[in-house]
Design an enzyme around this catalytic site. Structure first.
Site, PDB file in Angstrom:
ATOM      1  N   TYR A 129       0.874  -1.179   0.000  1.00  0.00           N
ATOM      2  CA  TYR A 129       0.000   0.000   0.000  1.00  0.00           C
ATOM      3  C   TYR A 129       0.905   1.221   0.000  1.00  0.00           C
ATOM      4  CZ  TYR A 129      -3.059   3.692   1.698  1.00  0.00           C
ATOM      5  OH  TYR A 129      -3.749   4.858   1.816  1.00  0.00           O
ATOM      6  N   GLU A 140      -3.450   7.435  -4.161  1.00  0.00           N
ATOM      7  CA  GLU A 140      -3.386   6.224  -3.340  1.00  0.00           C
ATOM      8  C   GLU A 140      -3.269   5.005  -4.246  1.00  0.00           C
ATOM      9  OE1 GLU A 140      -7.044   4.626  -1.394  1.00  0.00           O
ATOM     10  OE2 GLU A 140      -5.901   4.888   0.446  1.00  0.00           O
TER      11      GLU A 140
END
Ligand code: GDP
Ligand code: MN
Length: 396
Positions: free
Chosen positions: A118, A206
């Protein structure tokens, strides 16, 4: 402004950031042709069909599917297009799928050396700085990781006098446990992502999952991008990415009238000039026992027309039981606002909910006269506490 995954990926690619290759389709036929194209160009054998909606969690909701031929890709796309996709982020009503991204499978089969990370770049308002948040636990909800495995989340704070330094990029690659080629690819990825973030005036990029493939390539499988509305005028090509289908229709109408409107789920509509006063007014409504139905800042130069547009928008919301108009006349003249209210009553017709009006400042006396002589059943309030009291009475 939020944009679709495929659009975000195109921004990344323009900055040399590696992404899972693919193209967007609006029909099943296009989807099949894209798959054929990927097959020819990259030798792709497995295809991924991904619903393009402004919400995450698509994997969980059935918005990410695999196909093994161009024909199957077209079939899957034909089922996905036009479906209402419900994910943990769409709310129960779901979102209509109008576009699908056809991409090549990057999870090479039978592979154990694949890793999902992530990584996001965003503005941290508390720190007044940009930060890179990253984790070895990618592919799942970062909120879940934060709750269950907070030690797996790292942060690099960007030096606001300069940029994200190269040593920080190396720290990230190393904390993610990478070596050799994958390490270098990761540093390159972060450097490109940072450039993409800065040059598009983004407030969020993101990447989840950020994938390390079996042959040590590092690429974005997914990407969520939010752009700063106030900077869009500098990027007409990014402003053109706006998809009105994904936005609240009332908010779209409001922005066409130059109103700052955000829908909320309370019962007291409010119309205020200035964001600070609007926030204070929402507090006031809360204190008087109601809940704000919206945030609405009519701006510093509100005319009778903007006020009327504001009324129309507030009244579209069936939950509204009362409206509080709270205007402090500085540049805005109260008599103009009063004229707007009177005009709104005339053109909208029967306004059934009680309207509490507090007009103070420039030309407040003239405004009061206008309202008093109009014969309208508007409840006048003079102070903040007075207004709160009258909202309470109106809701009782
Ligand atoms: P999100 O659920 O909306 O965040 O959509 P993502 O783009 O993150 O995709 C969700 C999940 O689908 C990922 O975490 C992967 O596990 C899976 N996925 C995405 N692309 C591929 C692919 O190329 N091959 C395979 N096998 N799975 C994929
Ligand atoms: Mn994702």
């Amino acid at each position: 402004m939020n944009i679709h995954e495929y659009q975000g990926k195109s921004i990344l690619q323009a900055h040399g950031v590696q992404v899972q290759e693919g193209f967007v389709a609006e029909t099943a036929e296009q989807a099949g042709l894209i798959a054929e194209e990927l097959q020819k160009k990259f030798g792709t054998e497995i295809f991924v069909i991904k619903a393009q909606i402004h919400a995450g969690g698509r994997g969980k909701g059935g918005g990410v599917k695999i196909a093994r031929s161009p024909m199957e890709t077209a079939e899957v796309a034909s089922r996905m297009l036009g479906m209402t996709l419900v994910t943990p982020q769409t709310g129960p009503a779901g979102k209509l799928v109008r576009k699908v991204l056809i991409a090549q499978d990057v999870y090479y089969k039978g592979d154990s050396d694949i890793r999902e990370f992530y990584l996001s770049v965003l503005l941290d308002r508390k720190r007044s700085a940009f930060v890179v948040i990253y984790s070895t636990e990618g592919g799942m909800d970062i909120e879940e990781v934060a709750a269950n495995k907070p030690k797996a989340i790292f942060t690099e704070v960007v030096d606001s006098t300069c940029c994200l330094h190269e040593f920080q990029m190396r720290t990230i690659a190393s904390n993610l446990g990478l070596q050799g080629k994958a390490y270098r690819e990761m540093v390159r990825f972060i450097s490109g992502l940072w450039n993409a973030f800065v040059s598009s005036d983004a407030s969020l990029m993101e990447i989840n999952p950020l994938l390390k493939t079996s042959d040590d390539r590092v690429l974005a499988v997914d990407c969520k991008v939010s752009l700063d509305d106030n900077a869009l005028y500098r990027h007409p090509e990014l402003a053109a990415m706006r998809d009105l289908n994904e936005e609240d229709p009332t908010e779209v109408e409001a922005s066409a009238s130059n109103l700052n409107y955000v829908k909320l789920d309370g019962d007291v509509g409010c119309m205020v000039n200035g964001a600070g006063l609007a926030m204070a007014t929402m507090d006031l409504i809360q204190l008087s026992g109601g809940r704000p139905a919206n945030f609405l800042d009519v701006g510093g130069g509100a005319s009778a027309k903007t006020v009327e547009a504001g009324f129309r928008i507030i009244l579209k919301d069936p939950n509204v039981k009362a409206i509080l108009v709270n205007i402090f006349g500085g540049i805005v003249r109260c008599d103009r606002v009063a004229a707007g209210i009177i005009e709104a009553y005339k053109t909208i017709g029967d306004i059934k909910v009680p309207v509490i009006v507090r007009l103070q400042g420039t030309n407040a006396i003239e405004a009061k006269e206008l309202i008093d002589t109009s014969g309208l059943k508007v409840i006048a309030a003079s102070t903040f506490t007075d207004a709160a009291e009258k909202v309470r009475e109106a809701l009782a």
